[in-house]
Design an enzyme around this catalytic site. Sequence first.
Site, PDB file in Angstrom:
ATOM      1  N   ASN A  48     -25.122 109.925 106.386  1.00 45.00           N
ATOM      2  CA  ASN A  48     -25.421 108.515 106.624  1.00 45.00           C
ATOM      3  C   ASN A  48     -24.993 107.607 105.468  1.00 45.00           C
ATOM      4  OD1 ASN A  48     -27.287 106.255 107.688  1.00 45.00           O
ATOM      5  ND2 ASN A  48     -28.181 106.760 105.680  1.00 45.00           N
ATOM      6  N   TYR A  58     -13.800  99.188 105.868  1.00 47.58           N
ATOM      7  CA  TYR A  58     -15.075  99.680 106.429  1.00 47.58           C
ATOM      8  C   TYR A  58     -14.886 100.086 107.896  1.00 47.58           C
ATOM      9  CZ  TYR A  58     -20.076  99.580 107.690  1.00 47.58           C
ATOM     10  OH  TYR A  58     -21.331  99.893 108.140  1.00 47.58           O
ATOM     11  N   LYS A  82     -15.159 103.874 109.516  1.00 48.43           N
ATOM     12  CA  LYS A  82     -16.221 104.167 110.485  1.00 48.43           C
ATOM     13  C   LYS A  82     -15.652 104.551 111.846  1.00 48.43           C
ATOM     14  CE  LYS A  82     -19.889 103.445 107.971  1.00 48.43           C
ATOM     15  NZ  LYS A  82     -20.938 104.455 107.804  1.00 48.43           N
ATOM     16  N   THR A 119     -31.506  96.147 106.025  1.00 48.02           N
ATOM     17  CA  THR A 119     -31.505  97.045 104.859  1.00 48.02           C
ATOM     18  C   THR A 119     -30.802  96.301 103.721  1.00 48.02           C
ATOM     19  OG1 THR A 119     -29.316  97.903 105.346  1.00 48.02           O
ATOM     20  CG2 THR A 119     -31.161  99.034 106.417  1.00 48.02           C
TER      21      THR A 119
HETATM   22  P1  NAP Z   1     -27.937 100.874 102.295  1.00 47.13           P
HETATM   23  O1  NAP Z   1     -29.337 100.394 102.349  1.00 47.13           O
HETATM   24  O2  NAP Z   1     -26.952 100.212 101.420  1.00 47.13           O
HETATM   25  O3  NAP Z   1     -27.933 102.415 101.994  1.00 47.13           O
HETATM   26  C1  NAP Z   1     -26.756 103.113 101.740  1.00 47.13           C
HETATM   27  C2  NAP Z   1     -27.144 104.446 101.162  1.00 47.13           C
HETATM   28  O4  NAP Z   1     -25.962 105.204 100.868  1.00 47.13           O
HETATM   29  C3  NAP Z   1     -27.949 104.322  99.897  1.00 47.13           C
HETATM   30  O5  NAP Z   1     -28.955 105.295  99.905  1.00 47.13           O
HETATM   31  C4  NAP Z   1     -26.924 104.623  98.808  1.00 47.13           C
HETATM   32  O6  NAP Z   1     -27.609 105.163  97.712  1.00 47.13           O
HETATM   33  C5  NAP Z   1     -26.063 105.654  99.516  1.00 47.13           C
HETATM   34  N1  NAP Z   1     -24.714 105.779  98.988  1.00 47.13           N
HETATM   35  C6  NAP Z   1     -23.753 104.825  98.928  1.00 47.13           C
HETATM   36  N2  NAP Z   1     -22.645 105.321  98.369  1.00 47.13           N
HETATM   37  C7  NAP Z   1     -22.901 106.625  98.070  1.00 47.13           C
HETATM   38  C8  NAP Z   1     -22.148 107.654  97.477  1.00 47.13           C
HETATM   39  N3  NAP Z   1     -20.886 107.489  97.081  1.00 47.13           N
HETATM   40  N4  NAP Z   1     -22.724 108.874  97.331  1.00 47.13           N
HETATM   41  C9  NAP Z   1     -24.010 109.072  97.720  1.00 47.13           C
HETATM   42  N5  NAP Z   1     -24.758 108.139  98.304  1.00 47.13           N
HETATM   43  C10 NAP Z   1     -24.219 106.914  98.463  1.00 47.13           C
HETATM   44  O7  NAP Z   1     -27.302 100.876 103.750  1.00 47.13           O
HETATM   45  P2  NAP Z   1     -27.910 101.092 105.209  1.00 47.13           P
HETATM   46  O8  NAP Z   1     -27.846  99.787 105.882  1.00 47.13           O
HETATM   47  O9  NAP Z   1     -29.169 101.874 105.192  1.00 47.13           O
HETATM   48  O10 NAP Z   1     -26.720 101.960 105.788  1.00 47.13           O
HETATM   49  C11 NAP Z   1     -26.845 103.298 106.176  1.00 47.13           C
HETATM   50  C12 NAP Z   1     -25.700 103.608 107.104  1.00 47.13           C
HETATM   51  O11 NAP Z   1     -25.757 102.749 108.255  1.00 47.13           O
HETATM   52  C13 NAP Z   1     -24.333 103.382 106.484  1.00 47.13           C
HETATM   53  O12 NAP Z   1     -23.476 104.401 106.928  1.00 47.13           O
HETATM   54  C14 NAP Z   1     -23.894 102.051 107.064  1.00 47.13           C
HETATM   55  O13 NAP Z   1     -22.506 101.920 107.101  1.00 47.13           O
HETATM   56  C15 NAP Z   1     -24.488 102.148 108.457  1.00 47.13           C
HETATM   57  N6  NAP Z   1     -24.698 100.880 109.143  1.00 47.13           N
HETATM   58  C16 NAP Z   1     -25.499  99.914 108.602  1.00 47.13           C
HETATM   59  C17 NAP Z   1     -25.669  98.724 109.297  1.00 47.13           C
HETATM   60  C18 NAP Z   1     -26.532  97.609 108.745  1.00 47.13           C
HETATM   61  O14 NAP Z   1     -26.479  96.484 109.290  1.00 47.13           O
HETATM   62  N7  NAP Z   1     -27.345  97.836 107.738  1.00 47.13           N
HETATM   63  C19 NAP Z   1     -25.036  98.530 110.545  1.00 47.13           C
HETATM   64  C20 NAP Z   1     -24.253  99.552 111.061  1.00 47.13           C
HETATM   65  C21 NAP Z   1     -24.091 100.724 110.359  1.00 47.13           C
HETATM   66  P3  NAP Z   1     -27.178 105.047  96.177  1.00 47.13           P
HETATM   67  O15 NAP Z   1     -26.795 103.624  95.944  1.00 47.13           O
HETATM   68  O16 NAP Z   1     -28.413 105.501  95.473  1.00 47.13           O
HETATM   69  O17 NAP Z   1     -26.048 105.989  96.043  1.00 47.13           O
END
Ligand code: NAP
Length: 254
Positions: free
Chosen positions: A90, A157, A161, A192
């Site tokens: 994720n 991005y 994806k 988030t």
């Molecule tokens: P978030 O709050 O920014 O969380 C992203 C997570 O990924 C954090 O725990 C971050 O932790 C970790 N991360 C980032 N780069 C990393 C790396 N190189 N190695 C290890 N860990 C890493 O984002 P979120 O919204 O929960 O997103 C989770 C997923 O949902 C992502 O795949 C995102 O693309 C997808 N998504 C989100 C949305 C939205 O609107 N929020 C919509 C569609 C899809 P650290 O910084 O501690 O590494």
Amino acid sequence: MAILANKVAIITGGSTGIGYAAATLFAKEGAAVVVAARRQKELNDLADSINASGGQALALAGDVGDEAFAKALVETALTHFGGLDIAFNNAAILGAMGPVPEMSQSEWNHVIQTNLTSAFLAAKYQLPAMAARKGGSLIFTSTFVGYTAGMPGMAAYAASKAGLVGLTQVLASEHGPQNIRVNALLPGGTDTPAGREFANTPETLAFVQNLHALKRMATPDEIAQSALYLASDASSFTTGSAMLVDGGVSINRV
Ligand code: NAP
């Protein structure tokens, strides 16, 4: 009985957002979880809170784009919890935003490495561990961006994806005979830190909310519930899918 009793899960991106909610939920439903992200302290706090409420969690910090880390995560699940049944891959970054002519190759590469190559590396080590258990559920977090909507400024991005959907389809067909299911989860806008990076003023927040048929963003827990569905036997005939959980952002015309 808890939905994920006796299961072992890896959850990446566990330090915040959707991954944090999923780790908490999977553990509450009985899974032993290995949680991963780069920030050690946030991960430790999450693991402590799961362990304090009677669950089982281990935290491992590292970069999902690093092959040694992908391998170490699986080894941790095998060594400490005896196997691997579920992987919720994720973690991701939005990365460089803006028009392609203004994007450097290194910015592009960084997003592809973090969001897409990480999935290849994860699958490379997770699939044999799941095969040894005679089955499993592998989940990648994708998005509607690049699948049902072209959003300006999000080339790297979106490409990373959308690549996950192709990878999902091939892995599902390759590993179906081993009873390993592979699915992509496609959230809509979710509240988030990453979601707020995009919707960072009252105006942009209202704009993002209005894009959705439900006129709001998802909570991280709503997306975690969908990941739980894909992780559990409730979805035992679901594989190779790109599952939209997007509040209608893909069908809404505003
Ligand atoms: P978030 O709050 O920014 O969380 C992203 C997570 O990924 C954090 O725990 C971050 O932790 C970790 N991360 C980032 N780069 C990393 C790396 N190189 N190695 C290890 N860990 C890493 O984002 P979120 O919204 O929960 O997103 C989770 C997923 O949902 C992502 O795949 C995102 O693309 C997808 N998504 C989100 C949305 C939205 O609107 N929020 C919509 C569609 C899809 P650290 O910084 O501690 O590494």
